[in-house]
Design an enzyme around this catalytic site. Sequence first.
Site, PDB file in Angstrom:
ATOM      1  N   ARG A 262       0.838  -1.197   0.000  1.00 21.77           N
ATOM      2  CA  ARG A 262       0.000   0.000   0.000  1.00 21.77           C
ATOM      3  C   ARG A 262       0.873   1.247   0.000  1.00 21.77           C
ATOM      4  O   ARG A 262       1.853   1.325   0.726  1.00 21.77           O
ATOM      5  CB  ARG A 262      -0.929   0.007   1.215  1.00 21.77           C
ATOM      6  CG  ARG A 262      -1.883  -1.181   1.235  1.00 21.77           C
ATOM      7  CD  ARG A 262      -2.856  -1.143   2.376  1.00 21.77           C
ATOM      8  NE  ARG A 262      -3.659  -2.360   2.409  1.00 21.77           N
ATOM      9  CZ  ARG A 262      -4.573  -2.646   3.334  1.00 21.77           C
ATOM     10  NH1 ARG A 262      -4.790  -1.791   4.323  1.00 21.77           N
ATOM     11  NH2 ARG A 262      -5.256  -3.774   3.287  1.00 21.77           N
ATOM     12  N   ARG A 277       2.524   1.292  10.375  1.00 28.73           N
ATOM     13  CA  ARG A 277       1.939   1.637   9.071  1.00 28.73           C
ATOM     14  C   ARG A 277       3.027   1.542   8.006  1.00 28.73           C
ATOM     15  O   ARG A 277       3.845   2.439   7.851  1.00 28.73           O
ATOM     16  CB  ARG A 277       1.344   3.047   9.115  1.00 28.73           C
ATOM     17  CG  ARG A 277       0.418   3.368   7.953  1.00 28.73           C
ATOM     18  CD  ARG A 277      -0.195   4.745   8.110  1.00 28.73           C
ATOM     19  NE  ARG A 277      -1.058   4.813   9.266  1.00 28.73           N
ATOM     20  CZ  ARG A 277      -2.338   4.419   9.299  1.00 28.73           C
ATOM     21  NH1 ARG A 277      -2.892   3.927   8.207  1.00 28.73           N
ATOM     22  NH2 ARG A 277      -3.061   4.516  10.388  1.00 28.73           N
ATOM     23  N   GLU A 349      -6.423  -0.739  15.582  1.00 31.94           N
ATOM     24  CA  GLU A 349      -7.029  -1.697  14.666  1.00 31.94           C
ATOM     25  C   GLU A 349      -6.037  -2.779  14.254  1.00 31.94           C
ATOM     26  O   GLU A 349      -4.894  -2.493  13.904  1.00 31.94           O
ATOM     27  CB  GLU A 349      -7.530  -0.986  13.408  1.00 31.94           C
ATOM     28  CG  GLU A 349      -8.149  -1.922  12.389  1.00 31.94           C
ATOM     29  CD  GLU A 349      -8.227  -1.310  11.002  1.00 31.94           C
ATOM     30  OE1 GLU A 349      -8.298  -2.095  10.033  1.00 31.94           O
ATOM     31  OE2 GLU A 349      -8.197  -0.070  10.881  1.00 31.94           O
ATOM     32  N   SER A 352     -10.269  -5.945  10.246  1.00 32.81           N
ATOM     33  CA  SER A 352     -11.510  -5.304   9.811  1.00 32.81           C
ATOM     34  C   SER A 352     -12.298  -6.329   9.015  1.00 32.81           C
ATOM     35  O   SER A 352     -11.783  -6.890   8.045  1.00 32.81           O
ATOM     36  CB  SER A 352     -11.197  -4.076   8.953  1.00 32.81           C
ATOM     37  OG  SER A 352     -12.370  -3.343   8.655  1.00 32.81           O
ATOM     38  N   ARG A 391       0.914  -6.098  12.629  1.00 28.77           N
ATOM     39  CA  ARG A 391       0.320  -5.501  13.829  1.00 28.77           C
ATOM     40  C   ARG A 391       0.208  -6.527  14.956  1.00 28.77           C
ATOM     41  O   ARG A 391       0.295  -6.164  16.136  1.00 28.77           O
ATOM     42  CB  ARG A 391      -1.032  -4.877  13.492  1.00 28.77           C
ATOM     43  CG  ARG A 391      -0.878  -3.692  12.555  1.00 28.77           C
ATOM     44  CD  ARG A 391      -2.071  -2.771  12.528  1.00 28.77           C
ATOM     45  NE  ARG A 391      -1.762  -1.588  11.737  1.00 28.77           N
ATOM     46  CZ  ARG A 391      -2.531  -0.510  11.682  1.00 28.77           C
ATOM     47  NH1 ARG A 391      -3.658  -0.452  12.377  1.00 28.77           N
ATOM     48  NH2 ARG A 391      -2.184   0.525  10.929  1.00 28.77           N
TER      49      ARG A 391
END
Length: 426
Positions: A262, A277, A349, A352, A391
């Site tokens: 990403r 991130r 988070e 999801s 994560r």
Amino acid sequence: MFDIKWIRDNAAAFDLAMARRGLGPQAERLVAIDDRRRSLVSDLQQAQERRNAASKEIGKAKASGDEAAAKAVIEEVAKLKTAIQDGEEAERAISAELQDALSVLPNMPHDDVPEGADESSNVELRRVGTPPVLDFEAKEHFEISGIQSGLAFERAARMSGSRFVLLQGQLARLERALGQFMIDLQTGEHGYMEVSPPLLVRDEALFGTSQLPKFAEDLFKTTDGRWLIPTAEVPLTNMVAGETLDEAALPMRVTALTPCFRSEAGSAGRDVRGMLRQHQFWKCELVSVTTPEQSAAELERMTACAEEVLKRLGLAYRVMALCTGDMGFGARRTYDIEVWLPGQDSFREISSCSVCDDFQARRMNARYRPNGEKGLRHVHTLNGSGIAVGRALIAVLENYQNADGSVTVPEALRPYMGGLSKIGAA
């Protein structure tokens, strides 16, 4: 993607759904484009009917010896042929205009999704587990002394730039252990079929799962026009693109452990320290393809499958129902799972899980044949993280950190770590 006929018949409901997504009225504009398309299609049909009839008149005129009449009709047919060609080109253009207008609109939230503009309106559904009580000041993952040598940020930056990390030694093994543990759990106990998918996909695949055209800036594109996957949701969901499935084959549950890529174009300045991130990370993805009747229950099941990873790792977490303004583009309902990070003293988070209903299926033309029915219906699709490996690594390091700078290995991971119970001992 939406059915323009449904929008035409339910304009007020559609505009209300878009308003909940923070958009102005859309139905009138879309119906106006479709009216133009319909009018053009009608004109084309009339022109084609007249051309067919005129072609027959030519033969009759010649058979009767009326060459003048035959010539006039031949000239008319030639003009009709040009008009039809022009009309078909115009129809293709206006159909593309309608598709482009529909393709950038987000999915409609379910009626009971919480209202809100951003994450501050998300609703906590439950908390599971108890955060660890440390008798020393908790450190963030990149501050833990015993494992810092395994986090080679500078080496990664020299070869790749910012937002990359090079894991070394025991940390590299721990990352691999986490991924293997997740994929074994989801396939061995939760019934997902493991898939090893392509990491490069074409435009059509990303359009099908709704990353394109709206989110191109969040992706990495190759020089030959393909894209690196931002998540295995893309290839896993596209497994059924263009296919017609039997109802007996549903639900279809698949999973993959893959790297994800990403650009993080919209996250400048956020989470710049550590590896929270990154441009590249591993994730265990879950995808389900169901009938419409199954999808609501499947979302609860998928979320429970993701939660089980955190339960086995002994990590405290909470489950949040996302509000209308915080849901992803293609979702009708989303649950976020947020893990406790002692170093940040907050939940972040880590998974999801979303149900998209037929939003992606319409873009992919993915359908199924209901038992005992002649017609076809679009499938429903769901996707979720089961879970994000990077994560999870952060969460393990921070929750299992010790005062001497070492990190205790959770019981569930020790078989994948050669029996090691601790890493990075000072």
